[in-house]
Scaffold this motif. Structure first.
Motif, PDB file in Angstrom:
ATOM      1  N   LYS A 165       3.679  40.015  16.149  1.00 36.73           N
ATOM      2  CA  LYS A 165       4.679  40.727  16.924  1.00 36.73           C
ATOM      3  C   LYS A 165       4.023  41.332  18.156  1.00 36.73           C
ATOM      4  O   LYS A 165       2.818  41.579  18.193  1.00 36.73           O
ATOM      5  N   ARG A 166       4.829  41.597  19.174  1.00 38.69           N
ATOM      6  CA  ARG A 166       4.295  42.125  20.429  1.00 38.69           C
ATOM      7  C   ARG A 166       3.538  43.433  20.221  1.00 38.69           C
ATOM      8  O   ARG A 166       2.502  43.668  20.844  1.00 38.69           O
ATOM      9  N   ILE A 169       0.188  42.669  18.843  1.00 38.83           N
ATOM     10  CA  ILE A 169      -0.669  42.084  19.882  1.00 38.83           C
ATOM     11  C   ILE A 169      -1.233  43.187  20.758  1.00 38.83           C
ATOM     12  O   ILE A 169      -2.443  43.236  21.035  1.00 38.83           O
TER      13      ILE A 169
END
Length: 333
Positions: A165-166, A169
């Motif tokens: 998931k962002r 990250i």
């Protein structure tokens, strides 16, 4: 007051480098898996290489700042501390059984790499080409790890615990950057304040690196190994220690030999002990590396022929380490 600040900043550097290394390892593993690097390579190489970064950065910065004694002492001192202190304590808590198929191969490779470095250092200079030979040993070690992990099928299910998931990250990239910066800053603090501690106590820089710095950079291994032993996973300790020692000799000392234009210079400082019986001989060659080789030999021979490190051997290893520290104290003050 100024002296107290020096010691305080040394231990601040120690905390920073330990925490920075922890963050860097976690983030590096996550990024590697998230970007599709084979799981075998992650487990066999990236984790073990990343956990040796504190020693690598300390020695590299010491070389750049013109303190080769500290670079060598950090690496050799870590090999001594890893076996004598970490493994000695773990074996005293609970006998360590050796089950890994590749134990003997890695153990003898650890001893061979130290012998090679001793031969290279005998003329008190380790040339660049000899540093590249040590790096070659590192590559061979990585290949052995890949083969071992491949045969054991150690990569099963490794990726499932990581999300892409962002938010994950961003968090892991941030941890990677902060960890890397922490290792560099912590290493600089250790080297700079380690040199000042040596001046304050009127002892050689090499002694500080063999004791305080080596112990500091080995603290993660000590905490992990003791915790694993208490929880009944004592077999983990041996493999980690052998791997750490191989990396200290091949990667840390190999890189330290490549950086200087004229190679890595071995200390010409002589030791004076027992009414000057041992004068005119470099300490690294007659005390530090022989002690490291002795501890390695006990570990490998016990593991190979007895398939375990029992309490009496653990106690012997620890006593030898304590005696070595006592000798360092005797030749320092």
């Amino acid at each position: 007051m100024e002296n107290v600040l020096v010691f305080f900043m040394f231990f601040v550097g120690l905390l920073i480098i330990i925490k920075g290394g922890d963050l860097f390892v976690d983030a590096a593993v996550w990024i590697a898996i998230a970007t599709g690097i084979p799981k075998i390579l992650v487990g066999a190489t990236l984790v073990s290489l990343a956990t040796t970064l504190p020693e690598l950065f300390v020695s590299t910065i010491a070389i750049i700042k013109g303190h080769p004694e500290m670079a060598i002492g950090n690496a050799i001192g870590s090999t001594i501390c890893n076996i004598g202190l970490v493994l000695g304590i773990c074996a005293c808590i609970s006998p360590i059984r050796v089950r890994r198929k590749f134990f003997s191969i890695k153990g003898f490779m650890m001893m061979l790499s130290l012998i090679c470095f001793y031969v290279f250092a005998y003329d008190q200079t380790v040339m660049k080409v000899e540093g590249f030979v040590l790096i070659l040993f590192l590559i061979i070690y990585i290949i052995i790890n890949v083969v071992e992990f491949n045969q054991a099928g150690s990569s099963n299910g490794f990726r499932s615990s990581y999300k892409t998931k962002r938010l994950h990250i961003f968090v892991n990239i941030l941890k990677f950057v902060i960890g890397a910066c922490g290792i560099v800053i912590g290493a600089r603090l250790l080297v700079d304040n380690g040199v000042q501690i040596a001046e304050i106590l009127h002892i050689p820089e090499q002694i500080v690196s063999l004791t305080l710095i080596a112990l500091g950079t080995s603290l993660p291994e000590l905490v992990t190994a003791v915790t694993a032993t208490i929880k009944g996973h004592e077999g983990i300790s041996v493999g980690n220690i052998i791997g750490a020692n191989i990396l200290n000799i091949t990667m840390v000392l190999g890189v330290s030999s490549i950086i200087p234009k004229n190679g890595l210079t071995i200390s010409t400082r002589n030791i004076e002990l027992f009414h000057k019986i041992l004068t005119d001989v470099p300490q690294t060659l007659v005390l530090d590396m022989p002690m490291s080789f002795l501890l390695m030999s006990l570990l490998v021979l016990c593991g190979t022929f007895r398939r375990k490190i029992d309490r009496k051997h653990g106690f012997l290893i620890f006593v030898l380490y304590a005696a070595y520290i006592g000798v360092l104290a005797a030749i320092s003050f």
